[in-house]
Design a protein around this motif. Structure first.
Motif, PDB file in Angstrom:
ATOM      1  N   TRP A 222       0.836  -1.210   0.000  1.00 54.07           N
ATOM      2  CA  TRP A 222       0.000   0.000   0.000  1.00 54.07           C
ATOM      3  C   TRP A 222       0.868   1.256   0.000  1.00 54.07           C
ATOM      4  O   TRP A 222       0.603   2.197  -0.754  1.00 54.07           O
ATOM      5  N   LYS A 224       3.862   1.598  -1.157  1.00 52.12           N
ATOM      6  CA  LYS A 224       4.463   1.729  -2.489  1.00 52.12           C
ATOM      7  C   LYS A 224       3.476   2.338  -3.475  1.00 52.12           C
ATOM      8  O   LYS A 224       3.803   3.283  -4.187  1.00 52.12           O
ATOM      9  N   SER A 225       2.260   1.806  -3.486  1.00 49.73           N
ATOM     10  CA  SER A 225       1.294   2.284  -4.478  1.00 49.73           C
ATOM     11  C   SER A 225       0.907   3.733  -4.192  1.00 49.73           C
ATOM     12  O   SER A 225       0.728   4.524  -5.098  1.00 49.73           O
ATOM     13  N   SER A 228       3.698   6.092  -5.531  1.00 50.61           N
ATOM     14  CA  SER A 228       3.731   6.322  -6.978  1.00 50.61           C
ATOM     15  C   SER A 228       2.497   7.099  -7.406  1.00 50.61           C
ATOM     16  O   SER A 228       2.556   7.954  -8.278  1.00 50.61           O
ATOM     17  N   GLU A 229       1.376   6.856  -6.707  1.00 45.90           N
ATOM     18  CA  GLU A 229       0.140   7.587  -7.007  1.00 45.90           C
ATOM     19  C   GLU A 229       0.344   9.084  -6.780  1.00 45.90           C
ATOM     20  O   GLU A 229      -0.022   9.904  -7.615  1.00 45.90           O
TER      21      GLU A 229
END
Ligand code: HEC
Ligand SMILES: [Cu+2]
Length: 329
Positions: A222, A224-225, A228-229
């Motif tokens: 989570w 990581k995402s 990048s988001e």
């Protein structure tokens, strides 16, 4: 007489030794504040009910048994009873010492954060909670943590709020200009409620949030995402606007999926015709949004009061918020 009192005092101390020892030992054992609190509550409930019955049952019995049976009856003249006096002084004293020591031990459990913990931050505002993970990711009304012990550092942007976690049997005030904390043991992945337990204004009841406890791997994925988001989001005006609306606390008062909170929902309002307090109609456009944010009292929407705070932003930030609002349905 004095000797008797001293002997009973000693007895009281002896009785409380296991509690003191348990408290002193707590650094070594694995503390479970939820169990500690529940036991604490049960102990007080049992003692409370027992004391109530000990007082009330004889009281009712005596009222009936020794009631005046005819008009000129006189009660017996009783001077006192030393034995009884000592008994009902010493017994409550022992009880209170034991309860006091036990409370102190629970209090320590709730205040001393175990060494292995993650540290997150929660900031209260009217009306919501900003949460920050150790990696610095901000989420609104939603705290993501990995399984384990969690220390939450607390403060407030405006008035006093209270960060309450009923599942974890803990809560603490969020005070503007001050740093407070609490901790809890997140054992099982899942969602747990958070609410504000300090009446803080018209939107107090909408200060509902949650703690989402995740398995370590899920949590890392989570993070990581999210990272990048946020990197891609910051490059478009819509993404920047979304980020601003979240960061500036607009969602504490405004729903973004049709929910009415302290203010109206702000999704899909672009181009809508709104009625103002003085009865005139306006069409929501860029200029209106900009004026609403910078000077909300100029054209208040009917039926909501005047609690929206003014926010000074750069022109491109007003535009970003408008761009974002256009994307909402
Ligand atoms: C303390 C609560 C509060 C906060 C924080 C807040 N607002 Fe409001 N807002 C209101 C209320 C109440 C109204 C309705 C009364 C009025 O128009 O002033 C409103 C009205 C609005 C409207 C008009 C809605 C419509 O139906 O046309 C917009 C747009 C708006 N706010 C945007 C924002 C944005 C963007 C932010 C963040 C920068 C924000 N608000 C922060 C309380 C708040
Ligand atoms: Cu509050």
């Amino acid at each position: 007489m004095l000797k008797q009192v001293l002997r009973l005092l000693m007895a009281a101390l002896v009785v409380s030794i296991p509690y003191v020892a348990a408290a002193a030992e707590r650094a070594a054992r694995v503390v479970d504040p939820v169990k500690a609190w529940d036991n604490h509550f049960k102990t007080w409930a049992v003692v409370g009910v027992a004391v109530y019955l000990i007082v009330t049952v004889p009281l009712i019995y005596f009222v009936i048994k020794y009631r005046r049976k005819h008009k000129d009856e006189n009660g017996a003249y009783i001077v006192g009873n030393t034995g009884l006096e000592i008994l009902w002084t010493i017994l409550p004293m022992i009880t209170i010492i034991m309860l006091g020591v036990q409370s102190w031990a629970v209090f320590n459990d709730l205040r001393e954060v175990p060494k292995d913990h993650v540290e997150v931050k929660a900031i209260g505002f009217m009306f919501g909670f900003e949460m920050y993970t150790p990696e610095g990711i901000m989420t609104l009304n939603e705290m993501r943590v990995p399984v384990g012990n969690v220390k939450v550092n607390l403060t407030s942007k405006d008035v006093i709020h209270n960060f309450a976690l009923p599942t974890f049997r803990t809560r603490e005030d969020m005070v503007p200009g001050e740093n407070t904390y609490l901790w809890f043991a997140a054992k099982e992945p899942g969602e747990y409620p958070v609410y504000c337990a300090e009446f803080c204004g018209a939107g107090h009841s909408s200060m509902l949030a949650k703690v989402i406890v995740m398995k370590k791997d899920d949590y890392e994925a989570w993070v990581k995402s999210k990272k990048s988001e946020s990197m891609t989001a910051a490059t478009t005006p819509e993404g920047k606007g979304k980020e601003l609306v979240e960061r500036l606390g607009c969602l504490g008062c405004h729903g973004i999926a049709g929910e009415v909170k302290a203010g109206p929902a702000i999704n899909g309002i672009m181009g809508k015709t709104e009625e103002l307090e003085d009865g005139t109609k306006v069409v929501v456009d860029e200029a209106f949004i900009k004026e609403k944010i910078a000077n909300p009292k100029a054209k208040p929407i009917k039926g909501f009061g005047h609690m929206m705070p003014p926010t000074m932003l750069a022109n491109e930030e007003y535009e970003a918020i408008t761009a974002y609002l256009k994307t909402t349905k």
